[in-house]
Design a protein around this motif. Sequence first.
Motif, PDB file in Angstrom:
ATOM      1  N   ILE A   1      39.276  69.803  38.704  1.00  0.00           N
ATOM      2  CA  ILE A   1      38.722  70.798  37.737  1.00  0.00           C
ATOM      3  C   ILE A   1      37.198  70.130  37.186  1.00  0.00           C
ATOM      4  CG2 ILE A   1      39.060  71.903  35.588  1.00  0.00           C
ATOM      5  CD1 ILE A   1      40.494  73.242  37.933  1.00  0.00           C
ATOM      6  N   ALA A   2      37.439  68.843  36.647  1.00  0.00           N
ATOM      7  CA  ALA A   2      36.277  68.354  36.084  1.00  0.00           C
ATOM      8  C   ALA A   2      35.031  68.444  36.961  1.00  0.00           C
ATOM      9  CB  ALA A   2      36.448  66.774  35.765  1.00  0.00           C
ATOM     10  N   LEU A   3      35.189  68.198  38.371  1.00  0.00           N
ATOM     11  CA  LEU A   3      34.252  68.176  39.314  1.00  0.00           C
ATOM     12  C   LEU A   3      33.791  69.558  39.560  1.00  0.00           C
ATOM     13  CD1 LEU A   3      32.490  66.429  41.234  1.00  0.00           C
ATOM     14  CD2 LEU A   3      34.226  66.458  42.854  1.00  0.00           C
ATOM     15  N   ALA A   4      34.840  70.518  39.754  1.00  0.00           N
ATOM     16  CA  ALA A   4      34.301  71.861  39.800  1.00  0.00           C
ATOM     17  C   ALA A   4      33.305  72.256  38.729  1.00  0.00           C
ATOM     18  CB  ALA A   4      35.413  72.593  39.988  1.00  0.00           C
ATOM     19  N   PHE A   5      33.623  71.909  37.455  1.00  0.00           N
ATOM     20  CA  PHE A   5      32.852  72.342  36.193  1.00  0.00           C
ATOM     21  C   PHE A   5      31.556  71.745  36.505  1.00  0.00           C
ATOM     22  CE2 PHE A   5      36.796  72.540  32.956  1.00  0.00           C
ATOM     23  CZ  PHE A   5      36.972  73.947  33.434  1.00  0.00           C
ATOM     24  N   HIS A   6      31.572  70.464  36.828  1.00  0.00           N
ATOM     25  CA  HIS A   6      30.096  69.772  36.860  1.00  0.00           C
ATOM     26  C   HIS A   6      29.332  70.775  37.942  1.00  0.00           C
ATOM     27  CE1 HIS A   6      27.497  66.333  37.502  1.00  0.00           C
ATOM     28  NE2 HIS A   6      27.313  66.822  38.585  1.00  0.00           N
ATOM     29  N   GLU A   7      29.973  70.972  39.024  1.00  0.00           N
ATOM     30  CA  GLU A   7      29.046  71.628  40.213  1.00  0.00           C
ATOM     31  C   GLU A   7      28.619  72.861  39.612  1.00  0.00           C
ATOM     32  OE1 GLU A   7      28.254  70.035  43.004  1.00  0.00           O
ATOM     33  OE2 GLU A   7      28.827  68.309  42.154  1.00  0.00           O
ATOM     34  N   ALA A   8      29.616  73.752  38.817  1.00  0.00           N
ATOM     35  CA  ALA A   8      29.229  75.045  38.580  1.00  0.00           C
ATOM     36  C   ALA A   8      28.028  74.856  37.278  1.00  0.00           C
ATOM     37  CB  ALA A   8      30.594  75.743  37.830  1.00  0.00           C
ATOM     38  N   PHE A   9      28.339  74.118  36.450  1.00  0.00           N
ATOM     39  CA  PHE A   9      27.297  73.876  35.305  1.00  0.00           C
ATOM     40  C   PHE A   9      25.995  73.562  35.785  1.00  0.00           C
ATOM     41  CE2 PHE A   9      25.658  72.271  31.433  1.00  0.00           C
ATOM     42  CZ  PHE A   9      26.023  73.079  30.482  1.00  0.00           C
ATOM     43  N   GLU A  10      25.886  72.555  36.791  1.00  0.00           N
ATOM     44  CA  GLU A  10      24.752  72.369  37.543  1.00  0.00           C
ATOM     45  C   GLU A  10      24.070  73.148  38.164  1.00  0.00           C
ATOM     46  OE1 GLU A  10      24.561  68.074  39.687  1.00  0.00           O
ATOM     47  OE2 GLU A  10      24.483  69.568  41.179  1.00  0.00           O
ATOM     48  N   ALA A  11      24.710  74.077  38.856  1.00  0.00           N
ATOM     49  CA  ALA A  11      24.081  75.114  39.559  1.00  0.00           C
ATOM     50  C   ALA A  11      23.698  76.265  38.900  1.00  0.00           C
ATOM     51  CB  ALA A  11      25.205  75.628  40.634  1.00  0.00           C
ATOM     52  N   CYS A  12      24.434  76.416  37.694  1.00  0.00           N
ATOM     53  CA  CYS A  12      23.739  77.555  36.849  1.00  0.00           C
ATOM     54  C   CYS A  12      22.677  77.131  36.142  1.00  0.00           C
ATOM     55  CB  CYS A  12      25.012  78.000  35.718  1.00  0.00           C
ATOM     56  SG  CYS A  12      26.305  78.729  36.536  1.00  0.00           S
ATOM     57  N   LEU A  13      22.405  75.871  35.584  1.00  0.00           N
ATOM     58  CA  LEU A  13      21.284  75.259  35.173  1.00  0.00           C
ATOM     59  C   LEU A  13      20.280  75.413  35.957  1.00  0.00           C
ATOM     60  CD1 LEU A  13      22.476  72.344  32.769  1.00  0.00           C
ATOM     61  CD2 LEU A  13      21.685  74.547  32.049  1.00  0.00           C
ATOM     62  N   CYS A  14      20.455  74.957  37.223  1.00  0.00           N
ATOM     63  CA  CYS A  14      19.423  74.950  38.293  1.00  0.00           C
ATOM     64  C   CYS A  14      18.797  76.430  38.326  1.00  0.00           C
ATOM     65  CB  CYS A  14      19.748  74.346  39.702  1.00  0.00           C
ATOM     66  SG  CYS A  14      20.013  72.582  39.716  1.00  0.00           S
ATOM     67  N   LYS A  15      19.613  77.500  38.412  1.00  0.00           N
ATOM     68  CA  LYS A  15      19.182  78.733  38.487  1.00  0.00           C
ATOM     69  C   LYS A  15      18.466  79.079  37.314  1.00  0.00           C
ATOM     70  CE  LYS A  15      21.035  83.301  39.504  1.00  0.00           C
ATOM     71  NZ  LYS A  15      21.768  84.186  40.139  1.00  0.00           N
ATOM     72  N   ASN A  16      19.077  78.460  36.288  1.00  0.00           N
ATOM     73  CA  ASN A  16      18.223  78.961  34.994  1.00  0.00           C
ATOM     74  C   ASN A  16      16.678  78.303  34.985  1.00  0.00           C
ATOM     75  OD1 ASN A  16      18.056  80.085  32.239  1.00  0.00           O
ATOM     76  ND2 ASN A  16      17.715  77.804  31.882  1.00  0.00           N
ATOM     77  N   ASN A  17      16.760  77.204  35.460  1.00  0.00           N
ATOM     78  CA  ASN A  17      15.532  76.372  35.372  1.00  0.00           C
ATOM     79  C   ASN A  17      14.632  76.471  36.752  1.00  0.00           C
ATOM     80  OD1 ASN A  17      16.553  75.469  32.936  1.00  0.00           O
ATOM     81  ND2 ASN A  17      17.243  73.486  33.604  1.00  0.00           N
ATOM     82  N   GLY A  18      14.819  77.359  37.691  1.00  0.00           N
ATOM     83  CA  GLY A  18      14.150  77.589  38.861  1.00  0.00           C
ATOM     84  C   GLY A  18      14.335  76.428  39.823  1.00  0.00           C
ATOM     85  N   VAL A  19      15.320  75.855  39.945  1.00  0.00           N
ATOM     86  CA  VAL A  19      15.448  74.788  40.849  1.00  0.00           C
ATOM     87  C   VAL A  19      16.322  75.276  42.184  1.00  0.00           C
ATOM     88  CG1 VAL A  19      16.456  72.147  41.559  1.00  0.00           C
ATOM     89  CG2 VAL A  19      15.401  72.887  39.146  1.00  0.00           C
ATOM     90  N   GLU A  20      15.811  75.512  43.190  1.00  0.00           N
ATOM     91  CA  GLU A  20      16.161  75.853  44.411  1.00  0.00           C
ATOM     92  C   GLU A  20      17.063  75.310  44.820  1.00  0.00           C
ATOM     93  OE1 GLU A  20      13.489  78.122  46.628  1.00  0.00           O
ATOM     94  OE2 GLU A  20      12.273  78.935  45.115  1.00  0.00           O
ATOM     95  N   GLN A  21      18.188  75.961  45.586  1.00  0.00           N
ATOM     96  CA  GLN A  21      19.254  75.254  46.292  1.00  0.00           C
ATOM     97  C   GLN A  21      18.878  74.437  47.528  1.00  0.00           C
ATOM     98  OE1 GLN A  21      22.408  77.664  47.481  1.00  0.00           O
ATOM     99  NE2 GLN A  21      22.711  76.302  49.489  1.00  0.00           N
ATOM    100  N   ILE A  22      17.804  75.068  47.870  1.00  0.00           N
ATOM    101  CA  ILE A  22      17.343  74.468  49.161  1.00  0.00           C
ATOM    102  C   ILE A  22      16.604  72.830  49.053  1.00  0.00           C
ATOM    103  CG2 ILE A  22      14.992  75.576  49.315  1.00  0.00           C
ATOM    104  CD1 ILE A  22      17.041  74.557  52.417  1.00  0.00           C
ATOM    105  N   SER A  23      16.078  72.848  47.736  1.00  0.00           N
ATOM    106  CA  SER A  23      15.414  71.584  47.133  1.00  0.00           C
ATOM    107  C   SER A  23      16.327  70.676  46.966  1.00  0.00           C
ATOM    108  CB  SER A  23      14.186  71.911  46.237  1.00  0.00           C
ATOM    109  OG  SER A  23      14.758  72.341  44.962  1.00  0.00           O
TER     110      SER A  23
END
Length: 125
Positions: A44-66
């Motif tokens: 769960i902790a790791l899943a929270f980390h991944e979800a939070f990171e992904a959402c922040l990347c989306k918010n900040n314009g960091v693309e998944q491909i990069s």
Amino acid sequence: MNINIKVIPESDQRPEVNGADWFWDENGDLQVRVSPMSDWRYEIALAFHEAFEACLCKNNGVEQISVDEFDMAYDVAHPNQPDLNAGDEQTAPYHVEHNYATIVDRLFIGACGLKWKDYDDELAV
């Protein structure tokens, strides 16, 4: 937007992944995948980390491909060193987002009464 979290075997992860992954699917939904760990709270902790990171990347314009490209190059440059995390590198395009996400899993691990070192040691395997 939906967020789908699954625990899957390491062998079923995308080839460029070590233990945990996030990606946006064709419907714009967030997919989070983590490999099995010794304690469900670690997963769960790791899943929270991944979800939070992904959402922040989306918010900040960091693309998944990069993120994916950086991670793959990092793994090639650091073979046989699983305890290193590409997101910790200051040159990572998602370094800031990764650091905020680490706060989230640290909070969860602490709130569950678990030891960060035990969790972090298992991540390094």
